[in-house]
Enzyme design. Structure first.
Site, PDB file in Angstrom:
ATOM      1  N   THR A  48       0.854  -1.451  -0.163  1.00  0.00           N
ATOM      2  CA  THR A  48      -0.005   0.042  -0.318  1.00  0.00           C
ATOM      3  C   THR A  48       0.953   0.691   0.369  1.00  0.00           C
ATOM      4  O   THR A  48       1.784   0.717  -0.130  1.00  0.00           O
ATOM      5  CB  THR A  48      -0.692  -0.325   1.031  1.00  0.00           C
ATOM      6  OG1 THR A  48      -0.270  -0.074   2.527  1.00  0.00           O
ATOM      7  CG2 THR A  48      -1.913  -1.540   1.378  1.00  0.00           C
ATOM      8  N   VAL A  50       1.153   4.708   2.339  1.00  0.00           N
ATOM      9  CA  VAL A  50       1.146   4.834   3.717  1.00  0.00           C
ATOM     10  C   VAL A  50       1.818   3.828   4.753  1.00  0.00           C
ATOM     11  O   VAL A  50       3.100   4.465   5.277  1.00  0.00           O
ATOM     12  CB  VAL A  50      -0.075   5.644   3.961  1.00  0.00           C
ATOM     13  CG1 VAL A  50       0.261   6.065   5.327  1.00  0.00           C
ATOM     14  CG2 VAL A  50      -0.586   6.755   4.109  1.00  0.00           C
ATOM     15  N   CYS A  51       1.709   2.786   4.918  1.00  0.00           N
ATOM     16  CA  CYS A  51       2.226   1.629   5.465  1.00  0.00           C
ATOM     17  C   CYS A  51       3.636   1.782   5.441  1.00  0.00           C
ATOM     18  O   CYS A  51       3.972   1.526   6.233  1.00  0.00           O
ATOM     19  CB  CYS A  51       1.600   0.833   4.867  1.00  0.00           C
ATOM     20  SG  CYS A  51      -0.593   0.097   5.076  1.00  0.00           S
ATOM     21  N   PRO A  52       4.162   1.134   3.938  1.00  0.00           N
ATOM     22  CA  PRO A  52       5.674   1.268   3.900  1.00  0.00           C
ATOM     23  C   PRO A  52       6.187   2.615   4.865  1.00  0.00           C
ATOM     24  O   PRO A  52       7.942   2.423   5.479  1.00  0.00           O
ATOM     25  CB  PRO A  52       5.756   0.796   2.766  1.00  0.00           C
ATOM     26  CG  PRO A  52       5.338   1.999   1.769  1.00  0.00           C
ATOM     27  CD  PRO A  52       3.389   1.582   2.567  1.00  0.00           C
ATOM     28  N   ILE A  55       6.592   1.742   8.447  1.00  0.00           N
ATOM     29  CA  ILE A  55       7.434   1.036   8.587  1.00  0.00           C
ATOM     30  C   ILE A  55       8.262   1.557   9.077  1.00  0.00           C
ATOM     31  O   ILE A  55       9.788   0.780   9.632  1.00  0.00           O
ATOM     32  CB  ILE A  55       7.522   0.005   8.083  1.00  0.00           C
ATOM     33  CG1 ILE A  55       5.469  -0.436   8.354  1.00  0.00           C
ATOM     34  CG2 ILE A  55       8.430  -1.646   7.770  1.00  0.00           C
ATOM     35  CD1 ILE A  55       5.246  -1.722   7.052  1.00  0.00           C
TER      36      ILE A  55
END
Length: 204
Positions: A48, A50-52, A55
């Site tokens: 996706t 925003v997720c990376p 992280i």
């Protein structure tokens, strides 16, 4: 979904995971985090947008968290195979040191109260547990806005200080700033916090 995890014990879990530091698959469980400060950090999905970034931001502060004795587990409903491919192909995740749990049954997300049942994915839920296994802080957001790792580091520092000293930390507290020693001066300070600390000190 439950309204809050705060002041509750960490739900028990066991799940497959991908250990990005070693490049191997593994298994993680709630038992791994007993007696430690621990962060369980849910995100909606691999591959996706925003997720990376979230992280990667947590990973950039990984050494600081380790120096503070804090363990980190990222979790989504994707498989361990998806996690591995995600880490290997997403440029911003190069050099990742985190372990990512594979909540393929969605039970862990459900037990933490962050599962969006109709979509089968988790909200952005971040939970801080103390060494007694009790949640002392949580942040849960919808999917369009990422969380701030620097603010979270500040919260961890404050929680560790408050736990160690019995003092309490005012808004925006950072190491070296004034705390509120209610453990020794509670009666004197009641209703008179403004005599002890100013808004300028709070916001500085």
């Amino acid at each position: 979904m439950s309204s809050t995890m705060v002041r509750r014990e960490m739900p028990e879990f066991t799940m497959d995971a991908y250990d990005a530091k070693s490049g191997h698959y593994t298994t993680v469980s709630s038992e791994d985090y007993k007696g430690k400060w621990a962060v369980i950090c849910f995100y909606p999905a691999d591959f996706t947008f925003v997720c990376p970034t979230e992280i990667a931001a947590m990973n950039a502060k990984y050494d600081e968290f380790q120096q503070m004795g804090v363990e980190i587990l990222a979790v989504s409903v994707d498989s361990k195979f998806s996690h591995k491919r995600f880490v290997e192909t997403e440029p911003v995740l190069a050099g990742l040191q985190l372990t990512i749990g594979a909540d393929t049954t969605q039970e862990v997300s459900r037990d933490f109260g962050v599962l969006i049942e109709e979509e089968g994915v988790a909200l952005r839920g971040r939970f801080l547990f103390n060494p007694d296994g009790v949640c002392v802080a949580q942040e849960v957001q919808a999917d369009s806005v990422g969380r701030n790792v620097n603010e979270f580091l500040r919260q961890v520092e404050a929680w560790q200080y408050a736990t160690k000293t019995g003092e309490v930390c005012p808004a925006g507290w950072r190491p070296g700033k004034k705390t509120l020693p209610v453990n020794t001066d509670a009666e004197q300070m009641t209703g008179r916090v403004g005599d002890y600390i100013t808004i300028e000190e709070i916001l500085s």
